[in-house]
Structure formats: C-alpha cells, structure tokens
Design a protein around this motif. Structure first.
Motif, PDB file in Angstrom:
ATOM      1  N   ASP A   1      -4.233  -4.628  -2.066  1.00  0.00           N
ATOM      2  CA  ASP A   1      -4.734  -3.720  -3.370  1.00  0.00           C
ATOM      3  C   ASP A   1      -4.807  -4.486  -4.316  1.00  0.00           C
ATOM      4  O   ASP A   1      -3.427  -4.877  -4.762  1.00  0.00           O
ATOM      5  N   LEU A   2      -6.028  -5.220  -4.947  1.00  0.00           N
ATOM      6  CA  LEU A   2      -6.420  -6.452  -5.935  1.00  0.00           C
ATOM      7  C   LEU A   2      -6.010  -5.253  -7.477  1.00  0.00           C
ATOM      8  O   LEU A   2      -5.820  -5.803  -8.469  1.00  0.00           O
ATOM      9  N   ASP A   3      -6.127  -4.495  -6.676  1.00  0.00           N
ATOM     10  CA  ASP A   3      -6.262  -2.957  -8.060  1.00  0.00           C
ATOM     11  C   ASP A   3      -5.072  -2.984  -9.140  1.00  0.00           C
ATOM     12  O   ASP A   3      -4.681  -1.708  -9.743  1.00  0.00           O
ATOM     13  N   ARG A   4      -3.957  -2.922  -7.924  1.00  0.00           N
ATOM     14  CA  ARG A   4      -2.443  -2.128  -8.068  1.00  0.00           C
ATOM     15  C   ARG A   4      -2.523  -3.158  -9.957  1.00  0.00           C
ATOM     16  O   ARG A   4      -2.663  -3.831  -9.601  1.00  0.00           O
ATOM     17  N   GLY A   5      -1.971  -2.723 -10.730  1.00  0.00           N
ATOM     18  CA  GLY A   5      -1.347  -3.104 -11.754  1.00  0.00           C
ATOM     19  C   GLY A   5       0.789  -2.787 -11.711  1.00  0.00           C
ATOM     20  O   GLY A   5       0.930  -1.331 -11.902  1.00  0.00           O
TER      21      GLY A   5
END
Length: 303
Positions: free
Chosen positions: A237-241
C-alpha cells in the motif's frame, strides 16, 4: 492467457501495487523459460514484474540495445497482460555499454531506464567496459513513484539519498547477491518500500518503517525441475504515510477525531516517536488527507 484483472479502484482501500519478483538460483536461465514465467505471472494479474540484474548474462555476446530481443519480447508480454516489467539488460547506447534496468509500461513502451551508477570492478575489465550511469531517476507509474538501484549501488548512500530526494515510494533492487541488512538500513532511513530480485534465488521486501516483511529464500513456489525460479508475490500500500510526532500530534489528533471513520493510526513506534497512518475506506488517501491537516511526512521532516 487469463486477463490481467486490475483491482476495482472504487472498492480499493489504499493505493495498492501488486509486485512479483522472479529470483533465479544461478546467473542465467533459458530465455524462453523465463518468458514463460513472466507470461504466467502476468496472466494471474499483477502490476509489476521484476527480474534480476543482467539476467541474460554479461559477455561480449550479451550486449543489446533497447530494441533488441529481450526488451522487445518482454514489451509484448507487458502489453498483453497490462503490467509493468522492470528488466535489467547489458545495454548498448551511442557506442557505450551500461548495466541498465529498463522500465516497460502497461502499453509495452519503455517509460524509463536506469544505468547502474556504481558498476562492480569486474565490469570495468570487460573488453568493452561497462560505464557508470550518472543519475538515479524516479519513474512515474499509474500506481506511484518507482526508483531503481542495482547490486553494487547498495554500498553508496548517495544513490539511495537521490532516490529519496526524487520522491521514490518503492525502490526495486535487481542484484547478483542478497545484501540483507544493508537494504534494511536504507528503508529505515528513507521510508520507502524496497523489493529485491536476485540471482541468489532469494527475495527480500522491506517496509517504510524498515521492517523486513518478506525473506523468501525457500519458497513453496521454488520449482527445482522446470526453471529454478523463486517467485515472490507481495501487495504493498503506497498510500501509507509515516510521520514523526514532533509538530504533528495536535494535527494528527484533530484528523483522527474528524475522519476516524476513514483513516486510522496503524502503528505507533514509541521509541522512535513515529506513527503510520493508513486509509480504511475506498477512495480515501491517508497521505493526502494528512497533508490537508498540515502533517509533515517523516522524510520531509528529516530533510
């Protein structure tokens, strides 16, 4: 082949990328067998397939251009299955020789090339020496920003810093060997995912927190009889910050208070004073929403 079914974006939580790493148990495997593997993985549905460093060898006979056999055949498969493919080649360009990784997009077109900045010393001893690259580009894809480093690059922090500076969210590392904790250090420092493809037969995947998610050196998919390829499949998940608590706590608390039905604090690392936010509903970006509330991502805070 079965169609490469993309996740339904209207139902997808987060910004997911499906990655397949093909790691060989030795330097070179038969070309047609590897194409069969790529074809099979593409047919199952994936966003990115990664192959190891110079997987077709590095000899006087292996040098080829971007329109040579390797990229042409892989480009046809990328287009057929609507997937990205990253393939290293022993590349000839303008009478120069590079150890390159080529990014092929879903249309079967070359969307980027990375030339290994730090060739191993043996690469300078060829009759036609391998020349160093000069930049570490980050490639824009439809799922996020992808950077590449190759093998011996692991010893040079400036390559990995450049990938950070250019906004990489996922770094792919094709290699002749495994590296291990060295890669973990870069994931920890720069907070991008790292996925490897090696011809030591193993694959490692590191999280934005530096945690090793996968150490696949004895996979159930290891096929001793047909192609000696270790297949690793992972969805990231590349949206995890990831954020530092400094200057962000009040903003985080307000964000969670007002949008706790859409995003959550997935992880709190007390000793590091870091926390990770992720989306819990479709069509929501945790990173974009956090930005609206003024939260500064960890890599920006450190910079």
């Amino acid at each position: 082949s079965l169609p490469n079914t993309r996740p339904d974006d209207s139902q997808q939580v987060g910004r997911m990328v499906r990655v397949v790493s093909l790691s060989f148990n030795q330097n070179q495997q038969p070309f047609e067998k590897i194409l069969e593997r790529v074809d099979g993985e593409g047919a199952k549905g994936t966003d990115l397939i990664v192959l190891p460093e110079t997987w077709r060898g590095q000899t006087d006979e292996s040098i080829e251009s971007l329109d040579g056999q390797t990229i042409s055949r892989l480009a046809a498969l990328a287009k057929q299955h609507q997937t990205y493919i990253i393939s290293p080649i022993d590349r000839s360009a303008n009478d120069c020789r590079f150890n390159s990784a080529v990014v092929i997009d879903r249309k079967g077109e070359v969307s980027g090339v990375y030339d290994k900045i730090y060739p191993y010393w043996g690469e300078f001893k060829h009759k036609r020496p391998v020349l160093p690259g000069s930049v570490a580009p980050v490639i824009e894809t439809d799922f996020g920003k992808v950077g590449i480093a190759i093998c011996f690059d692991v010893n040079f922090p400036e390559v990995w810093q450049a990938l950070d500076n250019n906004g990489a969210e996922l770094v792919v590392w094709p290699s002749a060997y495994s590296a291990g904790r060295h890669l973990q250090a870069y994931a920890l420092l720069h907070h991008y995912y790292i996925v490897t493809a090696t011809y030591r037969g193993d694959c490692q995947v590191y999280d934005i927190t530096g945690k090793r998610l996968i150490d696949n050196h004895n996979s159930n998919d290891f096929d001793h009889n047909t192609s000696a390829v270790n297949v690793t499949r992972v969805t990231l998940d590349l949206d995890r910050g990831i954020y530092h608590t400094n200057f962000n706590i009040t903003k985080r608390d307000q964000l969670l208070r007002e949008h706790g039905d859409k995003i959550e604090q997935e992880l709190y690392l007390k000793r590091e004073s870091w926390f990770v936010l992720k989306a819990t509903q479709p069509n929501v970006s945790a990173r974009e929403l956090a930005k609206q509330y003024g939260l500064e991502e960890l890599r920006h805070y450190i910079a």
